[in-house]
Design an enzyme around this catalytic site. Structure first.
Site, PDB file in Angstrom:
ATOM      1  N   ASN A 186      -9.957  -0.015  -0.866  1.00  0.00           N
ATOM      2  CA  ASN A 186      -8.493   0.041  -0.764  1.00  0.00           C
ATOM      3  C   ASN A 186      -7.894  -0.600  -2.016  1.00  0.00           C
ATOM      4  OD1 ASN A 186      -5.798  -0.267  -0.184  1.00  0.00           O
ATOM      5  ND2 ASN A 186      -6.094  -1.071   1.876  1.00  0.00           N
TER       6      ASN A 186
ATOM      7  N   CYS B 131       0.813  -1.226   0.000  1.00  0.00           N
ATOM      8  CA  CYS B 131       0.000   0.000   0.000  1.00  0.00           C
ATOM      9  C   CYS B 131       0.847   1.278   0.000  1.00  0.00           C
ATOM     10  CB  CYS B 131      -0.947   0.010   1.189  1.00  0.00           C
ATOM     11  SG  CYS B 131      -2.130  -1.348   1.123  1.00  0.00           S
TER      12      CYS B 131
ATOM     13  N   HIS C  68      -3.139   7.389   1.664  1.00  0.00           N
ATOM     14  CA  HIS C  68      -3.546   6.063   1.205  1.00  0.00           C
ATOM     15  C   HIS C  68      -4.946   5.783   1.752  1.00  0.00           C
ATOM     16  CE1 HIS C  68      -3.911   1.915   0.449  1.00  0.00           C
ATOM     17  NE2 HIS C  68      -3.737   1.543   1.704  1.00  0.00           N
TER      18      HIS C  68
HETATM   19  O1  UT7 Z   1      -3.616  -0.522   3.613  1.00  0.00           O
HETATM   20  C1  UT7 Z   1      -3.262  -1.148   4.803  1.00  0.00           C
HETATM   21  C2  UT7 Z   1      -4.063  -2.386   4.867  1.00  0.00           C
HETATM   22  N1  UT7 Z   1      -5.250  -2.463   5.575  1.00  0.00           N
HETATM   23  C3  UT7 Z   1      -5.738  -1.659   6.519  1.00  0.00           C
HETATM   24  O2  UT7 Z   1      -5.245  -0.620   6.810  1.00  0.00           O
HETATM   25  C4  UT7 Z   1      -6.938  -2.114   7.274  1.00  0.00           C
HETATM   26  C5  UT7 Z   1      -6.737  -1.890   8.747  1.00  0.00           C
HETATM   27  N2  UT7 Z   1      -7.805  -2.386   9.561  1.00  0.00           N
HETATM   28  C6  UT7 Z   1      -9.092  -1.988   9.449  1.00  0.00           C
HETATM   29  O3  UT7 Z   1      -9.457  -1.196   8.610  1.00  0.00           O
HETATM   30  C7  UT7 Z   1     -10.073  -2.497  10.470  1.00  0.00           C
HETATM   31  O4  UT7 Z   1      -9.396  -3.100  11.545  1.00  0.00           O
HETATM   32  C8  UT7 Z   1     -11.105  -3.494   9.873  1.00  0.00           C
HETATM   33  C9  UT7 Z   1     -12.039  -2.768   8.936  1.00  0.00           C
HETATM   34  C10 UT7 Z   1     -10.375  -4.618   9.150  1.00  0.00           C
HETATM   35  C11 UT7 Z   1     -11.935  -4.109  11.002  1.00  0.00           C
HETATM   36  O5  UT7 Z   1     -12.600  -3.101  11.735  1.00  0.00           O
HETATM   37  P1  UT7 Z   1     -12.609  -3.139  13.320  1.00  0.00           P
HETATM   38  O6  UT7 Z   1     -13.444  -2.026  13.768  1.00  0.00           O
HETATM   39  O7  UT7 Z   1     -11.173  -3.195  13.768  1.00  0.00           O
HETATM   40  O8  UT7 Z   1     -13.375  -4.493  13.596  1.00  0.00           O
HETATM   41  P2  UT7 Z   1     -12.858  -5.754  14.411  1.00  0.00           P
HETATM   42  O9  UT7 Z   1     -11.805  -6.479  13.657  1.00  0.00           O
HETATM   43  O10 UT7 Z   1     -12.578  -5.332  15.807  1.00  0.00           O
HETATM   44  O11 UT7 Z   1     -14.166  -6.643  14.397  1.00  0.00           O
HETATM   45  C12 UT7 Z   1     -15.362  -6.233  15.079  1.00  0.00           C
HETATM   46  C13 UT7 Z   1     -16.448  -7.256  14.814  1.00  0.00           C
HETATM   47  C14 UT7 Z   1     -15.977  -8.696  15.025  1.00  0.00           C
HETATM   48  O12 UT7 Z   1     -17.042  -9.415  15.605  1.00  0.00           O
HETATM   49  P3  UT7 Z   1     -17.049  -9.729  17.187  1.00  0.00           P
HETATM   50  O13 UT7 Z   1     -15.806 -10.544  17.422  1.00  0.00           O
HETATM   51  O14 UT7 Z   1     -17.033  -8.397  17.858  1.00  0.00           O
HETATM   52  O15 UT7 Z   1     -18.316 -10.497  17.359  1.00  0.00           O
HETATM   53  C15 UT7 Z   1     -15.746  -9.207  13.638  1.00  0.00           C
HETATM   54  O16 UT7 Z   1     -15.911 -10.598  13.517  1.00  0.00           O
HETATM   55  O17 UT7 Z   1     -16.858  -7.181  13.456  1.00  0.00           O
HETATM   56  C16 UT7 Z   1     -16.826  -8.495  12.863  1.00  0.00           C
HETATM   57  N3  UT7 Z   1     -16.526  -8.349  11.452  1.00  0.00           N
HETATM   58  C17 UT7 Z   1     -17.474  -8.178  10.522  1.00  0.00           C
HETATM   59  N4  UT7 Z   1     -18.813  -8.119  10.623  1.00  0.00           N
HETATM   60  C18 UT7 Z   1     -19.525  -7.939   9.489  1.00  0.00           C
HETATM   61  C19 UT7 Z   1     -15.320  -8.314  10.841  1.00  0.00           C
HETATM   62  N5  UT7 Z   1     -15.487  -8.153   9.518  1.00  0.00           N
HETATM   63  C20 UT7 Z   1     -16.813  -8.062   9.298  1.00  0.00           C
HETATM   64  C21 UT7 Z   1     -17.592  -7.864   8.157  1.00  0.00           C
HETATM   65  N6  UT7 Z   1     -18.923  -7.818   8.297  1.00  0.00           N
HETATM   66  N7  UT7 Z   1     -17.058  -7.727   6.928  1.00  0.00           N
END
Ligand code: UT7
Length: 325
Positions: free
Chosen positions: A282, A115, A252
């Site tokens: 992204n 990225c 980014h």
């Molecule tokens: O370019 C560099 C590369 N990438 C990035 O920069 C991405 C960096 N990370 C992020 O953008 C975020 O961490 C994410 C978007 C990937 C995740 O968001 P978050 O607010 O950190 O969510 P989380 O991982 O803490 O997950 C919260 C909940 C979980 O459920 P429980 O355990 O609380 O029941 C996940 O299982 O959301 C759930 N979850 C989803 N639910 C519906 C994770 N992905 C999804 C989804 N749809 N697609």
């Protein structure tokens, strides 16, 4: 004192025709439009067609940037393609783009910083130009991340899209001050101890397969805010400028909340931040040049504006660049 500068003369972009909206994705994997929009800001992404490769996206963006610059492929003596999704393991996709553009001159190669790739490519091209080793460079970011996603994994497959963006840099002259047009400063970093936080679980030397993207989302998120903010501050410190002096921040585009977190941390007015994540998702190395093209096209970025680009990605890699447009 006269110094060489790398001046942006053209910008171009290409997005595959097929749009995959959140609602459609929610029929493929256990997610919802509401979750994706609230947690990331993404509403849709573009997906390359079967038989449409990273080199095709890159070539289309490069052609658009050359047309904008009023330049011909024969004028270009350096092609740097930032990509983590090359057409094949080798040769470099840059050489394929060189051939698709009909170039028989110059040198082409790929840069792999995921990225952060566009910022790494911009810095490399700027160094070539300032060293007198190139006069006209095509700097391209192009990706087909749809090909390395695990479409069963809702924590990653909702985040990425395909696309390409390019800029043309030409050697110019300045007086060595921040009033000069061109790339004013660049700053690159990596720290490989984080290499397993965001990676693809396959490759020619390990599994002999392509593999799928894996990510520890929360950790990457935290580092994303910190490292993009730090790289931005570094560019400001190197030029003696303040946040208020910058006309446009073009980060980014990984997550709207990362961008907002960085802006809050540095006291940046969000009206000065170019955000395209809702339409592009992204696109890794393509996200910054796609955002640049968007903001040039809609006449936000104008000649003479100070534009700060910053990125963070797998490796980890991160960096920034300040350009007077
Ligand atoms: O370019 C560099 C590369 N990438 C990035 O920069 C991405 C960096 N990370 C992020 O953008 C975020 O961490 C994410 C978007 C990937 C995740 O968001 P978050 O607010 O950190 O969510 P989380 O991982 O803490 O997950 C919260 C909940 C979980 O459920 P429980 O355990 O609380 O029941 C996940 O299982 O959301 C759930 N979850 C989803 N639910 C519906 C994770 N992905 C999804 C989804 N749809 N697609």
């Amino acid at each position: 004192m006269t110094v060489r500068r790398s001046v942006v003369c053209g910008v171009g972009a290409y997005l595959p025709e097929r749009v995959l909206a959140n609602e459609e994705l929610a029929q493929m994997v256990d997610t919802s439009d509401a979750w994706i929009t609230e947690r990331t800001g993404i509403r849709q992404r573009h997906i390359a067609a079967e038989g449409e490769y990273t080199s095709d996206l890159a070539t289309a963006a490069a052609r658009a940037a050359l047309a904008y610059a009023g330049a011909l492929p024969a004028d270009v003596d350096l092609v740097i393609l930032a990509t983590a999704t090359p057409d094949d393991t080798f040769p470099s996709t840059g050489t394929i783009v060189q051939s698709k553009l009909g170039m028989t001159n110059g040198v082409a190669f790929d840069i792999h910083a995921v990225c952060s790739g566009f910022v790494f490519a911009l810095a490399t091209a700027d160094n070539f130009i300032r060293a007198g080793q190139a006069r006209c460079a095509l700097v391209i970011g192009a990706e087909t991340f749809s090909r390395i996603l695990d479409w069963q994994d809702r924590t990653t497959c909702v985040l990425f899209g395909d696309g390409a963006g390019a800029v043309v840099l030409r050697a110019g002259e300045g007086d060595g001050t921040i009033a000069d047009r061109g790339v004013l400063t660049t700053h690159l970093h990596s720290d490989g101890k984080f290499h397993d936080m965001l990676y693809v679980d396959g490759g020619p030397s390990t599994t002999k397969t392509v593999g799928h993207l894996r990510m520890q989302g929360r950790e990457v998120f935290r580092h994303g805010v910190e490292k993009m903010a730090a790289a931005t501050e570094e560019a400001l410190a190197a030029t003696g400028l303040a946040v208020l002096d910058i006309d446009w921040f073009v980060p980014h585009q990984a997550n709207r909340r990362i961008i907002d977190g960085m802006a809050r941390k540095l006291g940046i007015d969000t009206n000065k931040v170019v955000v395209t994540i809702e339409r592009h998702a992204n696109t890794s190395a393509a996200s910054i040049p796609l955002a640049l093209e968007t903001a040039v096209h809609d006449q936000r970025i104008k000649t003479g504006d100070l534009v700060l680009v910053e990125a963070m990605g797998g490796g980890f890699t991160w960096g920034s660049g300040l350009v007077r447009w």
